[in-house]
Design a protein around this motif. Structure first.
Motif, PDB file in Angstrom:
ATOM      1  N   GLY A  23       0.684  -1.326   0.230  1.00  0.00           N
ATOM      2  CA  GLY A  23       0.136  -0.006  -0.132  1.00  0.00           C
ATOM      3  C   GLY A  23       0.763   1.410   0.380  1.00  0.00           C
ATOM      4  O   GLY A  23       0.764   2.281  -0.428  1.00  0.00           O
ATOM      5  N   ASP A  24       2.027   1.253   0.330  1.00  0.00           N
ATOM      6  CA  ASP A  24       2.630   2.379   0.702  1.00  0.00           C
ATOM      7  C   ASP A  24       3.736   2.570  -0.221  1.00  0.00           C
ATOM      8  O   ASP A  24       4.219   3.727  -0.580  1.00  0.00           O
ATOM      9  N   LYS A  25       2.959   1.817  -1.545  1.00  0.00           N
ATOM     10  CA  LYS A  25       4.546   1.945  -2.661  1.00  0.00           C
ATOM     11  C   LYS A  25       3.283   2.120  -3.859  1.00  0.00           C
ATOM     12  O   LYS A  25       3.380   2.759  -4.511  1.00  0.00           O
TER      13      LYS A  25
ATOM     14  N   LEU B 276      14.988  11.179 -13.449  1.00  0.00           N
ATOM     15  CA  LEU B 276      15.822  11.145 -12.982  1.00  0.00           C
ATOM     16  C   LEU B 276      14.968  10.476 -12.012  1.00  0.00           C
ATOM     17  O   LEU B 276      15.151  10.077 -11.359  1.00  0.00           O
ATOM     18  N   LYS B 277      13.660  11.214 -11.745  1.00  0.00           N
ATOM     19  CA  LYS B 277      12.529  11.305 -10.234  1.00  0.00           C
ATOM     20  C   LYS B 277      11.747  10.420 -10.299  1.00  0.00           C
ATOM     21  O   LYS B 277      11.572   9.069  -9.739  1.00  0.00           O
ATOM     22  N   ASN B 278      11.961   9.336 -11.876  1.00  0.00           N
ATOM     23  CA  ASN B 278      11.196   8.066 -12.528  1.00  0.00           C
ATOM     24  C   ASN B 278      12.115   6.500 -12.443  1.00  0.00           C
ATOM     25  O   ASN B 278      11.936   6.151 -11.912  1.00  0.00           O
ATOM     26  N   LYS B 279      13.761   7.017 -12.534  1.00  0.00           N
ATOM     27  CA  LYS B 279      14.488   6.060 -12.256  1.00  0.00           C
ATOM     28  C   LYS B 279      14.495   5.906 -10.747  1.00  0.00           C
ATOM     29  O   LYS B 279      14.444   4.637  -9.692  1.00  0.00           O
ATOM     30  N   HIS B 280      14.589   7.035  -9.826  1.00  0.00           N
ATOM     31  CA  HIS B 280      14.142   6.973  -8.253  1.00  0.00           C
ATOM     32  C   HIS B 280      12.217   6.086  -8.112  1.00  0.00           C
ATOM     33  O   HIS B 280      12.315   5.598  -6.787  1.00  0.00           O
ATOM     34  N   LEU B 281      12.137   6.629  -8.649  1.00  0.00           N
ATOM     35  CA  LEU B 281      10.211   5.752  -8.413  1.00  0.00           C
ATOM     36  C   LEU B 281      10.090   4.072  -8.661  1.00  0.00           C
ATOM     37  O   LEU B 281      10.177   2.884  -8.255  1.00  0.00           O
ATOM     38  N   ARG B 282      11.452   3.555 -10.138  1.00  0.00           N
ATOM     39  CA  ARG B 282      11.705   2.252 -10.040  1.00  0.00           C
ATOM     40  C   ARG B 282      12.284   2.007  -8.796  1.00  0.00           C
ATOM     41  O   ARG B 282      11.973   0.645  -8.475  1.00  0.00           O
ATOM     42  N   PHE B 283      13.650   2.430  -8.323  1.00  0.00           N
ATOM     43  CA  PHE B 283      14.278   2.160  -7.186  1.00  0.00           C
ATOM     44  C   PHE B 283      13.503   1.467  -6.175  1.00  0.00           C
ATOM     45  O   PHE B 283      13.255   0.495  -5.709  1.00  0.00           O
ATOM     46  N   MET B 284      12.373   2.314  -5.913  1.00  0.00           N
ATOM     47  CA  MET B 284      11.463   2.065  -4.467  1.00  0.00           C
ATOM     48  C   MET B 284      10.282   1.185  -5.124  1.00  0.00           C
ATOM     49  O   MET B 284      10.297   0.410  -4.445  1.00  0.00           O
ATOM     50  N   ILE B 285      10.487   0.680  -6.178  1.00  0.00           N
ATOM     51  CA  ILE B 285       9.158  -0.179  -6.898  1.00  0.00           C
ATOM     52  C   ILE B 285      10.071  -2.158  -6.988  1.00  0.00           C
ATOM     53  O   ILE B 285       9.664  -2.020  -5.982  1.00  0.00           O
ATOM     54  N   MET B 286      11.102  -1.247  -7.415  1.00  0.00           N
ATOM     55  CA  MET B 286      11.483  -2.849  -8.198  1.00  0.00           C
ATOM     56  C   MET B 286      12.753  -3.182  -7.254  1.00  0.00           C
ATOM     57  O   MET B 286      13.182  -4.424  -7.040  1.00  0.00           O
TER      58      MET B 286
ATOM     59  N   PHE C 236       9.520  -8.662  -0.750  1.00  0.00           N
ATOM     60  CA  PHE C 236       8.677  -9.620  -1.026  1.00  0.00           C
ATOM     61  C   PHE C 236       9.481 -10.961  -1.109  1.00  0.00           C
ATOM     62  O   PHE C 236       8.616 -11.808  -0.867  1.00  0.00           O
ATOM     63  N   GLU C 237      10.599 -10.816  -0.678  1.00  0.00           N
ATOM     64  CA  GLU C 237      11.894 -12.057  -0.012  1.00  0.00           C
ATOM     65  C   GLU C 237      11.329 -12.227   2.025  1.00  0.00           C
ATOM     66  O   GLU C 237      10.592 -13.351   1.912  1.00  0.00           O
ATOM     67  N   GLY C 238      10.323 -10.851   1.946  1.00  0.00           N
ATOM     68  CA  GLY C 238       9.660 -10.764   3.630  1.00  0.00           C
ATOM     69  C   GLY C 238       8.073 -11.454   3.389  1.00  0.00           C
ATOM     70  O   GLY C 238       7.866 -12.845   4.503  1.00  0.00           O
TER      71      GLY C 238
ATOM     72  N   ARG D 261      13.623  -1.683  -3.694  1.00  0.00           N
ATOM     73  CA  ARG D 261      12.864  -1.872  -2.199  1.00  0.00           C
ATOM     74  C   ARG D 261      11.729  -2.218  -2.382  1.00  0.00           C
ATOM     75  O   ARG D 261      11.755  -3.406  -0.830  1.00  0.00           O
ATOM     76  N   GLY D 262      10.688  -2.634  -2.873  1.00  0.00           N
ATOM     77  CA  GLY D 262       9.466  -3.177  -2.799  1.00  0.00           C
ATOM     78  C   GLY D 262       9.743  -4.561  -3.118  1.00  0.00           C
ATOM     79  O   GLY D 262       9.237  -5.627  -2.268  1.00  0.00           O
TER      80      GLY D 262
END
Length: 520
Positions: free
Chosen positions: A344-346, A406-416, A424-426, A418-419
C-alpha cells in the motif's frame, strides 16, 4: 521455501532439500522426466498442481485468481509455441491479463527441455543457477546454495550491506539469479543450460496524463481493490488479517467489512515493546470487534528462530525479523491465509524524491543517503573494495534503468528494488507457514495505481480519498507512525516539509564537506 524445484545433474543423483531440516512436516515429491527432476516440498495446503498430457508434464505453483475453464487449453497452446519457436505471443497476453501469484512450468517428455514463467509482478521469488555438472531452478534459494555451493558475489554483498538487498536480479552468490517479474526460463537438460528472457519490460514513465480527477480515479481504485479482495477471499476463505497501526491493513479491514466477508484479526505485542503505538491504534480500530480480535504476545527472539530464518532465506530476508516466526507459530496455520497491507505504501503514495535531483551522480548519492544501512566507506572497508569502483558499479546499474527522468529512476528503485526485493522476500518468509496475501499487489489494481500521475499521490491526497471511500470511520484514527490521522492535512504537509528540509540539508552538508576537502 515450500514450492517447486526443477533440476538436472550429470551425476544423476537426487539433491538435498535443506528446507526439510527446518520443517520436517513438509511433504516431498519428485518426478523424473528423462534427465529432468521435478520436485516439490510443501505443507499439506500449499498450492502445487501437476497434470499430464501425452507430450507434457505441467506444474502450477501458487494461485490464479480467475476462474477460467479454458486455462489448460491456453497453457497447452502457449507451451506448444514455446517448444516449437522458443517464443510465444500468447504468453505475453496471458501474463499481462492473469491476476495471481504463480510459477508455471512445462516439461517436454521427449526433448529434456523445460519452460518456466512467472506472474506479472514476480510475486513468488524464484532462483536459477548452473555449473559444469548441474542446472537448478528453485523457489528455495538454499537448495541452490547447499547443492552447488556458489561463491559469494563481492558487489552483490556490497549492495546488500548498503541497502539490505542485492540489486536487479542478483542474489548474494555468483552465477545465481532471481527470476525477474514477467519472465521466462528455458532449461536444456542435455546441454546443461538455463536461459532467461524478459517477456514484459516495465517503464515507470508511462503514466496516464489524462487522469486528472482524483475523485473519479478513486472510485475505480476502490472497485478494483474490492474485486481483488473478493477474488482472494473466495480462494482463501479462512482469513487472518494481521492488523497494524498503519493505513494499509485498515483499508483491507474496511473492504472485508463492506463485502461482508468473515475474518479474524491478529496483532502482536513484541518482547521489547516497540509496537506500543501500534497496539494502542489497533485497539481503537477494533473497539467493536472484540470477538474477532486477538493480541499475540511474543517471546524474546530465540537463537533457534534466527538459525531457521538464516537457514531458509540465506540472508535474503533480514534476520532482525526472526522474532516474527514466533508470531506465525502462535497462529492456527491449518487452512489459514495470512493477509497483510504490504504494498500500500508503494502503490498509493508519491515515491518521487523529496528534493530536486541534478544529475545521475546526485541520484546515486540521494539513494544512498535515504536508504543506506552501512555507508559506502564502511562497506568498502568491510569488503576491501575500492570506493570509486563501487560507485561506478552502482551508477552503471542505475543507468540501465529505461526511465529517462531522474525522479522516475528513483520511482523504479523504490518499487522494483526496495519493494520487490525487500518486501517480496519478507512475504516469502511468511509462506513457510501459510499463504501470504495482499490485495495491493493484485495485478489489475497495481496496473491502475501505477498509471496515476505521482503528483495526485503527493501529501497522501489520493490515499486520503481512497481510505475515506473504503473505510471512512478509520480516517479519524491516528496512523501509529505519525501520531495523527490521515485527515490532518496540515500536519501531513508539515511532515513532508520537514522530510524535504532534512533531505536538502544532507545535500548542503555533503556539498560543504566536499568543498572543504578540495580546498585542503
Amino acid at each position: 521455501m515450500p514450492g517447486l524445484t526443477i533440476y538436472s545433474t550429470k551425476k544423476n543423483t537426487t539433491l538435498k532439500h535443506p528446507v526439510l531440516d527446518f520443517f520436517p512436516n513438509y511433504e516431498h515429491n519428485i518426478i523424473k522426466e528423462g534427465l529432468v527432476n521435478i520436485s516439490s516440498t510443501a505443507y499439506n495446503e500449499y498450492p502445487i498442481k501437476t497434470f499430464n498430457t501425452s507430450e507434457y508434464t505441467y506444474i502450477i505453483e501458487g494461485f490464479i485468481y480467475k476462474t477460467d475453464p479454458n486455462i489448460n487449453n491456453k497453457l497447452e497452446h502457449i507451451f506448444d509455441e514455446l517448444f516449437q519457436n522458443g517464443t510465444s505471443k500468447l504468453l505475453k497476453k496471458f501474463i499481462y491479463e492473469t491476476d495471481g501469484e504463480y510459477i508455471i512450468a512445462c516439461c517436454n517428455h521427449k526433448s529434456n527441455q523445460v519452460f518456466i514463467f512467472n506472474d506479472y509482478l514476480g510475486r513468488l521469488p524464484f532462483y536459477f543457477s548452473e555449473n559444469q555438472t548441474s542446472v537448478i531452478t528453485s523457489r528455495e534459494i538454499s537448495f541452490i546454495t547447499e547443492n552447488l555451493q556458489p561463491k559469494l558475489s563481492k558487489f552483490a554483498c556490497a549492495e546488500f550491506l548498503l541497502f539490505g538487498y542485492p540489486l536487479g536480479n542478483k542474489t548474494l552468490h555468483e552465477n545465481c539469479y532471481r527470476l525477474k517479474p514477467a519472465s521466462l526460463l528455458r532449461i536444456n537438460a542435455k546441454k546443461n543450460k538455463v536461459t532467461h528472457t524478459s517477456v514484459i519490460e516495465f517503464n515507470f514513465e508511462h503514466t496516464n496524463s489524462e487522469i486528472t480527477d482524483p475523485d473519479k480515479i478513486v472510485k475505480s481504485l476502490v472497485k478494483e481493490f474490492n474485486n481483488s479482495i473478493y477474488k482472494r477471499a473466495k480462494a482463501h476463505p479462512k482469513i487472518t488479517l494481521s492488523l497494524s497501526g498503519g493505513l494499509d491493513s485498515r483499508a483491507i479491514m474496511g473492504s472485508l467489512d463492506k463485502l461482508k466477508i468473515n475474518y479474524q484479526i491478529k496483532s502482536y505485542d513484541d518482547y521489547d515493546k516497540t509496537a506500543k503505538n501500534d497496539i494502542k491504534v489497533v485497539k481503537e480500530l477494533t473497539k467493536k470487534k472484540s470477538h474477532q480480535f486477538r493480541i499475540i504476545n511474543l517471546e524474546k527472539t530465540s537463537q533457534h528462530h534466527k538459525e531457521v530464518l538464516l537457514g531458509i532465506k540465506k540472508g535474503l530476508n533480514f534476520t532482525g525479523m526472526s522474532f516474527i516466526l514466533d508470531y506465525f507459530e502462535k497462529i492456527d496455520q491449518i487452512k489459514t491465509s495470512f493477509w497483510t497491507g504490504d504494498g500500500g505504501d508503494k502503490v498509493l503514495t508519491d515515491l518521487h524524491p523529496l528534493r530536486t535531483l541534478f544529475s545521475k551522480n546526485d541520484l546515486l548519492n540521494y539513494l544512498l543517503s535515504e536508504n543506506e544501512i552501512f555507508n559506502v566507506s564502511e562497506v568498502c572497508k568491510i569488503l576491501n573494495i575500492n570506493k570509486r569502483e563501487l560507485k561506478s558499479h552502482l551508477k552503471k546499474h542505475l543507468n540501465c534503468y529505461p526511465e529517462q527522468k531522474l525522479k522516475n529512476k528513483h520511482l523504479r528503485f523504490m518499487i522494483m528494488e526496495r519493494g520487490f526485493k525487500w518486501l517480496f522476500e519478507g512475504e516469502d518468509r511468511n509462506r513457510y507457514y501459510f499463504p501470504s496475501i495482499t490485495p495491493f499487489y493484485a495485478i489489475p489494481f497495481f496496473k491502475l495505481a501505477m498509471k496515476i500521475p505521482q503528483n495526485l499521490k503527493y501529501d497522501y491526497k489520493l490515499y486520503k480519498k481512497f481510505l475515506n471511500e473504503i473505510s471512512p470511520s478509520t480516517t479519524t484514527i491516528p496512523n501509529a507512525n505519525w501520531n495523527f490521522s490521515i485527515n490532518s492535512t496540515l500536519k501531513i504537509k508539515f511532515l513532508y516539509f520537514k522530510q524535504c528540509m532534512k533531505s536538502w540539508l544532507k545535500l548542503i552538508v555533503k556539498y560543504n564537506s566536499t568543498k572543504k576537502i578540495i580546498k585542503e
